[in-house]
Design a protein around this motif. Sequence first.
Motif, PDB file in Angstrom:
ATOM      1  N   ARG A 202       0.785  -1.290   0.144  1.00 23.55           N
ATOM      2  CA  ARG A 202      -0.003   0.114  -0.042  1.00 23.55           C
ATOM      3  C   ARG A 202       0.975   1.306   0.001  1.00 23.55           C
ATOM      4  NH1 ARG A 202      -0.824  -1.714   5.556  1.00 23.55           N
ATOM      5  NH2 ARG A 202       0.070  -0.204   6.860  1.00 23.55           N
ATOM      6  N   GLY A 203       2.223   1.027  -0.204  1.00 30.24           N
ATOM      7  CA  GLY A 203       3.056   2.161  -0.273  1.00 30.24           C
ATOM      8  C   GLY A 203       3.105   2.943   1.051  1.00 30.24           C
ATOM      9  N   ASP A 204       3.186   2.508   2.216  1.00 27.38           N
ATOM     10  CA  ASP A 204       3.509   3.027   3.563  1.00 27.38           C
ATOM     11  C   ASP A 204       4.518   2.627   4.052  1.00 27.38           C
ATOM     12  OD1 ASP A 204       3.412   4.086   6.059  1.00 27.38           O
ATOM     13  OD2 ASP A 204       1.256   3.346   6.728  1.00 27.38           O
ATOM     14  N   ALA A 267      11.774   3.325  -4.180  1.00 32.84           N
ATOM     15  CA  ALA A 267      10.110   3.459  -4.251  1.00 32.84           C
ATOM     16  C   ALA A 267       9.453   2.136  -3.843  1.00 32.84           C
ATOM     17  CB  ALA A 267       9.510   3.956  -5.612  1.00 32.84           C
ATOM     18  N   ALA A 268       8.199   2.112  -3.195  1.00 35.64           N
ATOM     19  CA  ALA A 268       7.706   0.821  -2.587  1.00 35.64           C
ATOM     20  C   ALA A 268       7.399  -0.110  -3.961  1.00 35.64           C
ATOM     21  CB  ALA A 268       6.184   1.414  -2.311  1.00 35.64           C
ATOM     22  N   ALA A 269       7.265   0.247  -5.084  1.00 34.74           N
ATOM     23  CA  ALA A 269       7.287  -0.440  -6.232  1.00 34.74           C
ATOM     24  C   ALA A 269       8.212  -1.346  -6.598  1.00 34.74           C
ATOM     25  CB  ALA A 269       6.608   0.275  -7.606  1.00 34.74           C
ATOM     26  N   ARG A 272       8.237  -4.402  -3.828  1.00 34.40           N
ATOM     27  CA  ARG A 272       7.248  -5.252  -3.718  1.00 34.40           C
ATOM     28  C   ARG A 272       7.496  -6.824  -3.954  1.00 34.40           C
ATOM     29  NH1 ARG A 272       3.176  -0.943  -6.424  1.00 34.40           N
ATOM     30  NH2 ARG A 272       2.455  -0.112  -4.616  1.00 34.40           N
TER      31      ARG A 272
END
Length: 416
Positions: A202-204, A267-269, A272
């Motif tokens: 969720r990018g947190d 970045a969160a991406a 993942r």
Amino acid sequence: MNPPHPPSPRRIRRTRRVLAAAAVLTVATAVTATVIVAGSGSGSSLAGADDAKDANGAADGLRHTAVEVSTGTCGRGWSRPQAGTQVFDLHNASSTASEVDLTDPRTGRIYGEVEGLAPGTTRPMTVDLGSGSYAFKCLQDDADAVTGPTVVVAGTRPQGPAAAPVNQHDLIPPTLAYQKWVGQRIGELAAGTGTLEADIDRGDLAAARRDWLTAHLVYERMGAAYDTFGDADATINGTAARTPGAVGDPGFAGFHRIEYGLWHGEAAASLRTPAAALDSAVRTLRDGWPEQRMDPAAMGLRAHEIVENAEQFELTARTDYGSGTNLAAARANLDGTRAILDQLRGLLAPRDAGLARLDAALDRAQAALDAQQHGGAWTPVARLPHAQRQRINADFGDLLEQLAPVAAIFEVRRTA
């Protein structure tokens, strides 16, 4: 092309023996009959000319006695026993390697040992003889154990340190109990990596940094089980080679790969896939754990290895990929050491006269690390004041010395 990533540091085993620090265990004898010696250390009237040289002190200031080791002459050469600290120069007169123990033939307690004594070689065994019964036991390769004649040192002088031998059967119950404890921790670990993956999905990333440490410390508490984890250990907690660009190696995975990204602005991406892979590896480990079997004979050594690896990798920050939480990991390693000692304590208490010192050393090391946690944040190793870093290193060094007898006591010895 980047070099392949190395295995998790937890699987790097240092080869030096820890038995030497387990206290000088005492010695036994052999002659053709039982010899009784006054507790004051006076000579026996049964002494022969062959022992005249025993009275001569060596350069170390200790009494030396030459003792023969073979199946037919185990312990021959000592006919003037006396109390006190002394050296037995053990000579292997046979054609095969041998192990030599100094035991109490009535109780089986071991006062001294020399391992891997090659044919034709001589090695010293330093012992502290008190009043009591002693006998050399010679255990040669491909031959039955031979116990030499008993020697009795009379009087009331306290004996030196000794330990009752531990066999494989003794270690099975604590090993099974510890394995069950590890299974519970793996369940916690799976919950933690699942939460970490959800944070990243969720990018947190603020939550991910918090939950990364929570999950990672659960893993750091399970150090005695890493060898049983096999390849999963490198997948879950592997490190990158210390070369430029190595953190970009596709083989760099697990907690430290995610740590690098979380504390280097990725970045969160980009995190993942590593987060999903970590969670998958942990769940596979959890599901297969009931089928695994830990080695009971390695339990005592693992307690020492956990702290040794913490000293080698955490206190040097060699496994810091940005979070600066090595001291937190070292603190979790101490929890892991306590966990295995808790399972072994019933066997250890009657065998280790220094157990109170070991507990005190653990407490000191723990307090020194706890002092570096401030409001949930840990001082990075590089920011430790020089005096505090020296104090922590000294506390871990002392703890390793106190743990060395544990490894020696729980070494499963051949008895026949």
